[in-house]
Design a protein around this motif. Structure first.
Motif, PDB file in Angstrom:
ATOM      1  N   ASN A  41     -11.152   1.653  -6.267  1.00 35.15           N
ATOM      2  CA  ASN A  41     -10.920   0.628  -7.277  1.00 35.15           C
ATOM      3  C   ASN A  41      -9.933  -0.408  -6.755  1.00 35.15           C
ATOM      4  N   ASP A  42      -8.833   0.070  -6.159  1.00 31.45           N
ATOM      5  CA  ASP A  42      -7.871  -0.789  -5.488  1.00 31.45           C
ATOM      6  C   ASP A  42      -7.165   0.063  -4.438  1.00 31.45           C
ATOM      7  N   CYS A  43      -6.025  -0.402  -3.939  1.00 33.45           N
ATOM      8  CA  CYS A  43      -5.357   0.310  -2.847  1.00 33.45           C
ATOM      9  C   CYS A  43      -4.794   1.666  -3.267  1.00 33.45           C
ATOM     10  N   GLU A  62       1.496   9.735  -4.694  1.00 32.36           N
ATOM     11  CA  GLU A  62       2.512   8.828  -4.153  1.00 32.36           C
ATOM     12  C   GLU A  62       2.542   8.913  -2.631  1.00 32.36           C
ATOM     13  N   GLY A  63       2.566   7.761  -1.977  1.00 30.57           N
ATOM     14  CA  GLY A  63       2.599   7.717  -0.516  1.00 30.57           C
ATOM     15  C   GLY A  63       1.222   7.753   0.133  1.00 30.57           C
ATOM     16  N   LEU A  80      -2.550   3.295   5.827  1.00 25.79           N
ATOM     17  CA  LEU A  80      -2.570   2.087   5.004  1.00 25.79           C
ATOM     18  C   LEU A  80      -3.756   1.219   5.419  1.00 25.79           C
ATOM     19  N   PRO A  81      -4.762   1.027   4.522  1.00 21.50           N
ATOM     20  CA  PRO A  81      -5.941   0.240   4.883  1.00 21.50           C
ATOM     21  C   PRO A  81      -5.590  -1.242   5.055  1.00 21.50           C
ATOM     22  N   ASP A  82      -6.485  -1.961   5.752  1.00 21.42           N
ATOM     23  CA  ASP A  82      -6.324  -3.408   5.897  1.00 21.42           C
ATOM     24  C   ASP A  82      -6.378  -4.066   4.530  1.00 21.42           C
ATOM     25  N   GLY A  83      -5.501  -5.052   4.314  1.00 20.80           N
ATOM     26  CA  GLY A  83      -5.485  -5.770   3.040  1.00 20.80           C
ATOM     27  C   GLY A  83      -4.572  -5.158   2.008  1.00 20.80           C
TER      28      GLY A  83
END
Length: 287
Positions: A41-43, A62-63, A80-83
């Motif tokens: 859905n989002d990051c 978390e994290g 951590l994905p791009d964007g």
């Protein structure tokens, strides 16, 4: 003995909320013909596509962050994905202004030191289990969480229930329920049972198989789930007749169950369909 498991494919991380307005357009179809079970859905959150009627929105721990490659399941991980941007740490605060030391006072009378106490035993999070199918499975020894499986033969992902909640083996929508009686509601596997397959407490839906690691001699517990229409009777998943008549076999449409009364007891027998015919559950005959 070969077991095939038909499971409900839904997923929760820490907390699960049922959306009142399912986003069915998020549930696409992969080239191999399987539904996309999880969609970012989002990051920090994802959708779990259920039965094309219900969609579940879950939040990553978390994290961790939601990531998804083309044609693959979405999952939460530390990468951590791009964007996506990592959370910004709070601004440091200035130390308090120094104050004048208090006037010296007479020291208190010495007292005997308290008796030393043993530190609490460290608790290790449950290890993943080897998935025997898709969906939710209980942990054999920890009822405060559950395992989610996305693929047969792969390690599971352990998720904790909310505080004061435990795994519900009879769940219909969410896998956790509020504790009413800990001694009754908290189910576990007892590998010391003499049977080959062990019961999961009083559950007729789940059962287990215990084995020993030849290298470490550690006990390994594999969790299984009976297919719809059957229940664990202490040794196998047995079909339960809902009444007289012919009923589908969840494992194969090439045969069916015939339920009838024998000495006032409802019993069943598994019968094959003739030739290449398939059983039609609606008409209750082979076509």
């Amino acid at each position: 003995m070969q077991f095939k498991v038909s499971l409900i494919v839904i997923f929760g991380i820490l907390s699960v909320a049922l959306s009142q307005n399912p986003k069915e357009e998020e549930c696409e179809v992969l080239a191999v013909g399987l539904p996309v079970l999880t969609v970012c859905n989002d990051c920090s959150s994802m959708y779990i596509c259920g039965d094309s009627v219900s969609t579940y929105l879950v939040t990553c721990a978390e994290g961790t962050y939601c990531s998804q490659e083309a044609g693959q399941f979405a999952q939460c991980g530390e990468l951590l994905p791009d964007g996506c941007e990592a959370p910004i740490p709070p601004e440091p605060t200035n130390p308090p202004e120094p104050t004048n030391p208090p006037e010296p006072t007479n020291p208190p009378e010495p007292t005997n030191p308290p008796e030393p106490t043993n530190p609490p035993e460290p608790t290790n999070p449950p290890q993943s289990i080897l998935c025997t199918g898709f969906g939710f499975y209980p942990d054999p020894s920890d009822c405060t969480g559950y395992h989610f499986c996305t693929e047969y033969g792969q390690p599971s992902q352990f998720q904790s229930c909310l505080p004061d909640n435990i795994f519900d083996p009879d769940f219909m929508s969410t896998p956790c329920k509020t504790i009413v009686d800990q001694s009754v509601d908290c189910l576990k596997v007892n590998c010391s049972e003499s049977s080959v397959f062990k019961s999961y407490g009083t559950s007729s839906r789940y059962y287990a198989y215990c084995s020993k690691d030849k290298t470490t001699d550690e006990t390994i517990v594999s969790m299984f789930r009976c297919v719809d229409g059957t229940s664990f009777d202490g040794s196998r998943c047995a079909f339960q007749c809902p009444g007289e008549g012919n009923f589908a076999n969840a494992l194969s449409d090439s045969n069916y169950y015939q339920c009838y009364y024998s000495d006032e007891v409802l019993v069943n027998r598994l019968l094959p369909c003739p030739g290449s015919r398939k059983f039609n559950a609606t008409l209750q005959i082979c076509l």
